[in-house]
Design a protein around this motif. Structure first.
Motif, PDB file in Angstrom:
ATOM      1  N   PRO A  79      -8.923   6.908 -28.654  1.00 34.63           N
ATOM      2  CA  PRO A  79      -8.484   6.079 -27.340  1.00 34.63           C
ATOM      3  C   PRO A  79      -9.367   6.691 -26.000  1.00 34.63           C
ATOM      4  N   SER A  80      -9.553   5.815 -25.006  1.00 32.17           N
ATOM      5  CA  SER A  80     -10.328   6.170 -23.896  1.00 32.17           C
ATOM      6  C   SER A  80      -9.618   6.260 -22.849  1.00 32.17           C
ATOM      7  N   PRO A  81      -9.501   7.496 -21.979  1.00 36.85           N
ATOM      8  CA  PRO A  81      -8.776   7.277 -20.810  1.00 36.85           C
ATOM      9  C   PRO A  81      -8.742   6.081 -19.780  1.00 36.85           C
ATOM     10  N   ILE A  82      -7.876   5.645 -19.218  1.00 33.78           N
ATOM     11  CA  ILE A  82      -7.937   4.733 -18.248  1.00 33.78           C
ATOM     12  C   ILE A  82      -8.152   5.312 -16.928  1.00 33.78           C
ATOM     13  N   VAL A  83      -9.275   4.755 -16.117  1.00 35.47           N
ATOM     14  CA  VAL A  83      -9.733   5.120 -14.821  1.00 35.47           C
ATOM     15  C   VAL A  83      -9.022   4.063 -13.643  1.00 35.47           C
ATOM     16  N   ALA A  84      -8.564   4.459 -12.647  1.00 35.37           N
ATOM     17  CA  ALA A  84      -7.979   3.596 -11.561  1.00 35.37           C
ATOM     18  C   ALA A  84      -8.228   4.294 -10.373  1.00 35.37           C
ATOM     19  N   ALA A  85      -8.595   3.285  -9.166  1.00 34.58           N
ATOM     20  CA  ALA A  85      -8.709   4.052  -7.958  1.00 34.58           C
ATOM     21  C   ALA A  85      -7.212   4.585  -7.521  1.00 34.58           C
ATOM     22  N   GLY A  86      -7.791   5.764  -6.481  1.00 36.79           N
ATOM     23  CA  GLY A  86      -6.768   6.418  -6.100  1.00 36.79           C
ATOM     24  C   GLY A  86      -5.763   5.751  -5.059  1.00 36.79           C
ATOM     25  N   ASP A  87      -4.632   6.001  -5.170  1.00 32.64           N
ATOM     26  CA  ASP A  87      -3.780   5.057  -3.841  1.00 32.64           C
ATOM     27  C   ASP A  87      -3.422   6.009  -2.570  1.00 32.64           C
ATOM     28  N   ASP A  88      -4.063   7.371  -2.829  1.00 26.77           N
ATOM     29  CA  ASP A  88      -3.733   7.826  -1.483  1.00 26.77           C
ATOM     30  C   ASP A  88      -4.982   7.921  -0.605  1.00 26.77           C
ATOM     31  N   VAL A  89      -6.194   7.172  -0.955  1.00 27.76           N
ATOM     32  CA  VAL A  89      -7.097   7.008  -0.131  1.00 27.76           C
ATOM     33  C   VAL A  89      -6.772   5.592   0.479  1.00 27.76           C
ATOM     34  N   ILE A  90      -7.056   5.750   1.997  1.00 24.70           N
ATOM     35  CA  ILE A  90      -6.487   4.643   2.814  1.00 24.70           C
ATOM     36  C   ILE A  90      -7.559   4.202   3.725  1.00 24.70           C
ATOM     37  N   ALA A  91      -7.674   2.969   3.843  1.00 23.11           N
ATOM     38  CA  ALA A  91      -8.475   2.254   5.120  1.00 23.11           C
ATOM     39  C   ALA A  91      -7.390   1.804   5.957  1.00 23.11           C
ATOM     40  N   ILE A  92      -7.605   1.732   7.570  1.00 22.67           N
ATOM     41  CA  ILE A  92      -6.830   1.176   8.271  1.00 22.67           C
ATOM     42  C   ILE A  92      -7.386  -0.272   8.687  1.00 22.67           C
ATOM     43  N   ALA A  93      -6.614  -1.436   8.482  1.00 19.49           N
ATOM     44  CA  ALA A  93      -7.168  -2.759   8.698  1.00 19.49           C
ATOM     45  C   ALA A  93      -6.556  -3.273   9.895  1.00 19.49           C
ATOM     46  N   VAL A  94      -7.166  -3.849  10.787  1.00 18.48           N
ATOM     47  CA  VAL A  94      -6.766  -4.453  12.128  1.00 18.48           C
ATOM     48  C   VAL A  94      -7.168  -5.857  12.214  1.00 18.48           C
ATOM     49  N   ARG A 148      -4.197  -2.394  -2.380  1.00 17.09           N
ATOM     50  CA  ARG A 148      -2.900  -2.670  -2.152  1.00 17.09           C
ATOM     51  C   ARG A 148      -2.589  -2.370  -0.452  1.00 17.09           C
ATOM     52  N   VAL A 149      -1.907  -3.420   0.022  1.00 14.36           N
ATOM     53  CA  VAL A 149      -1.163  -3.158   1.453  1.00 14.36           C
ATOM     54  C   VAL A 149       0.065  -2.557   1.300  1.00 14.36           C
ATOM     55  N   CYS A 150      -0.025  -1.034   1.772  1.00  6.44           N
ATOM     56  CA  CYS A 150       1.072  -0.250   1.270  1.00  6.44           C
ATOM     57  C   CYS A 150       2.032  -0.215   2.583  1.00  6.44           C
ATOM     58  N   ASP A 205      -1.556 -13.945  19.972  1.00  5.15           N
ATOM     59  CA  ASP A 205       0.008 -13.681  19.940  1.00  5.15           C
ATOM     60  C   ASP A 205       0.560 -12.376  19.391  1.00  5.15           C
ATOM     61  N   ALA A 206      -0.195 -11.595  18.809  1.00  7.30           N
ATOM     62  CA  ALA A 206       0.155 -10.448  18.097  1.00  7.30           C
ATOM     63  C   ALA A 206      -1.271  -9.354  17.444  1.00  7.30           C
ATOM     64  N   ILE A 207      -0.689  -8.281  17.509  1.00 10.51           N
ATOM     65  CA  ILE A 207      -1.919  -7.492  16.788  1.00 10.51           C
ATOM     66  C   ILE A 207      -1.108  -6.954  15.433  1.00 10.51           C
ATOM     67  N   GLU A 208      -1.933  -7.335  14.475  1.00  9.65           N
ATOM     68  CA  GLU A 208      -1.518  -6.903  13.141  1.00  9.65           C
ATOM     69  C   GLU A 208      -2.162  -5.595  12.488  1.00  9.65           C
ATOM     70  N   VAL A 209      -1.583  -4.600  12.259  1.00  6.12           N
ATOM     71  CA  VAL A 209      -2.319  -3.373  11.505  1.00  6.12           C
ATOM     72  C   VAL A 209      -1.703  -3.251   9.991  1.00  6.12           C
ATOM     73  N   GLY A 210      -2.403  -2.907   9.266  1.00  8.00           N
ATOM     74  CA  GLY A 210      -2.111  -2.586   7.855  1.00  8.00           C
ATOM     75  C   GLY A 210      -3.096  -1.122   7.260  1.00  8.00           C
ATOM     76  N   ALA A 211      -2.191  -0.813   6.362  1.00  7.62           N
ATOM     77  CA  ALA A 211      -2.737   0.378   5.722  1.00  7.62           C
ATOM     78  C   ALA A 211      -3.065  -0.021   4.187  1.00  7.62           C
ATOM     79  N   VAL A 212      -4.432  -0.145   3.766  1.00  9.07           N
ATOM     80  CA  VAL A 212      -4.890  -0.582   2.544  1.00  9.07           C
ATOM     81  C   VAL A 212      -5.358   0.495   1.585  1.00  9.07           C
ATOM     82  N   THR A 213      -4.892   0.616   0.334  1.00  7.07           N
ATOM     83  CA  THR A 213      -5.269   1.504  -0.339  1.00  7.07           C
ATOM     84  C   THR A 213      -6.539   1.404  -0.982  1.00  7.07           C
ATOM     85  N   LEU A 214      -7.224   2.189  -1.656  1.00  7.37           N
ATOM     86  CA  LEU A 214      -8.454   1.931  -2.421  1.00  7.37           C
ATOM     87  C   LEU A 214      -8.328   0.893  -3.692  1.00  7.37           C
ATOM     88  N   SER A 215      -7.127   1.039  -4.030  1.00  6.38           N
ATOM     89  CA  SER A 215      -6.703   0.118  -5.166  1.00  6.38           C
ATOM     90  C   SER A 215      -6.393  -1.256  -4.794  1.00  6.38           C
TER      91      SER A 215
END
Length: 394
Positions: free
Chosen positions: A72-87, A104-106, A92-102
């Motif tokens: 069996p070969s280990p599964i490699v996944a992107a880390g969820d604690d690495v974050i980009a801020i998206a704006v 996901r908009v967390c 009518d509004a300012i939307e801000v998101g934190a998006v993980t390297l995987s």
């Protein structure tokens, strides 16, 4: 000798980036699959994965228990604690998101505005939101950059917003003050271009190489164009301003603005007006538009669909896309009768390119612009992971 060492370092940096891009863009995969996809040998892949894991960019998970043949070969996944801020600043509004390297908009926040926000307003709001996340829900996360999706013309070489007419921005620099305030590198681009990239990588256009993307927001209609898998920016990065094209209006009675452009006729504000709504987000607007028992709403939807279908037929004839993706309120116009809308576009287009095209709403929904902005923020990290992380620590 120094030149040889430098060459080896460049090759390793490129290989690290390739492995990280694979798990970021295509999801978790085994080391064996990464070996096959990159053409590198197993020991090299194991070494690259180990370095990425040591830097917290990927995690290794238990292998697939259903696999019965071979080791069996280990599964490699992107880390969820690495974050980009998206704006995404809008009128009518300012939307801000934190998006993980995987991908996901967390975390996300929508701050409504009584009037179109200035650059200073956006910097202040984003800083307040991010500082709250850093002190709370995302205290253990690592922030690697900021991406801003602007509804306007952005000069690609330096990120200057040449014109965002609905926001009132002219030759505005948002990158410098935002980067200085948050202590992170920032990348700025047109919102629809970023939405097109997100839908191509992760959404409705994932299996398509020739794509027309239109985004309908409070500021109007923007777009992106992907040909042979390449996002087309044009000479200055301004390509894709579909909302400023002259609309095809087969029935003169459908015209509402004499001499207007597409976004004057196919318009979110008109939909809000007939639905009796104020400044609401897309889910609330979609719910109101689904009430087909209100004749005034149904008539406005039908009018805008006729104009949009005729205009998209021009794009089909000129560009021959295999996919047209509609984001924001444009996706809602399609959703009221998807098969009928596709038929209308094909009826206005030449038969040969028309029969090839599919039309879909943005699969990423309300996340499309945030994910696209995060991609801009992640670009340097995906290109050279080690150097980018080292620069952030400096």
């Amino acid at each position: 000798m120094a030149e040889r060492a430098s060459s080896v370092e460049r090759v390793r940096a490129a290989n690290l980036g390739e492995v990280l891009r694979l798990v970021h863009q295509h999801g978790p995969r085994s080391r064996a699959v990464i070996t096959a996809e990159t053409g590198l040998n197993r020991s090299t892949v194991a070494d690259l994965v180990a370095e990425l894991a040591s830097r917290g960019l990927v995690v290794e998970q238990e292998p697939d228990p259903t696999r019965r043949v071979g080791r069996p070969s280990p599964i490699v996944a992107a880390g969820d604690d690495v974050i980009a801020i998206a704006v995404n600043p809008e009128v009518d509004a300012i939307e801000v998101g934190a998006v993980t390297l995987s991908g996901r908009v967390c975390e996300r926040a929508r701050i409504e505005c009584a009037e179109a926000p200035s650059i200073d307003d956006v910097v202040r709001v984003v800083a307040n939101v991010v500082e709250g996340w850093r002190a709370g829900a995302l205290a253990a996360s690592r922030f690697v950059g900021i991406g801003v999706a602007v509804p306007g013309l952005v000069r690609v070489e330096d990120g200057v917003v040449r014109l965002a007419p609905h926001l009132g921005w002219l030759d505005g620099d948002i990158r410098s003050p935002l980067s200085q305030r948050l202590g992170l590198p920032a990348a700025i681009d047109n919102d629809a271009s970023l939405g097109a990239r997100a839908e191509r990588l992760f959404g409705a256009a994932r299996e398509h190489r020739n794509v027309v993307y239109l985004n309908g927001g409070a500021s109007g209609i923007g777009g992106g164009l992907i040909l042979q898998g390449v996002l087309i920016g044009g000479a200055g990065g301004y390509a894709g301003e579909w909302g400023q094209t002259r609309p095809s209006i087969p029935a003169e009675a459908d015209r509402r603005t004499r001499g207007g452009v597409l976004e004057d006729e196919v318009n979110r504000a008109r939909l809000l007006q007939v639905a009796g709504l104020g400044a609401v987000d897309d889910p609330a607007l979609a719910a109101a538009l689904s009430d087909v028992d209100r004749p005034q709403v149904a008539e406005e939807i039908a009018r805008q669909r006729r104009i949009l279908a005729a205009t998209l037929a021009n794009a089909v004839n000129v560009l021959n896309p295999s996919m047209i993706v509609l984001g924001g309120f444009l996706g809602m116009l399609n959703d009221s009768d998807p098969d009928g809308f596709t038929a209308d576009v094909r009826a206005n287009a030449l038969a040969a390119p028309g029969e090839q095209v599919e039309i879909r709403p943005a699969a990423l929904g309300a996340d499309r612009l945030l994910i696209g902005a995060a991609e801009a923020a992640f670009a340097a990290l995906l290109n050279d992971p080690a150097r980018t992380l080292d620069a952030l620590r400096a």
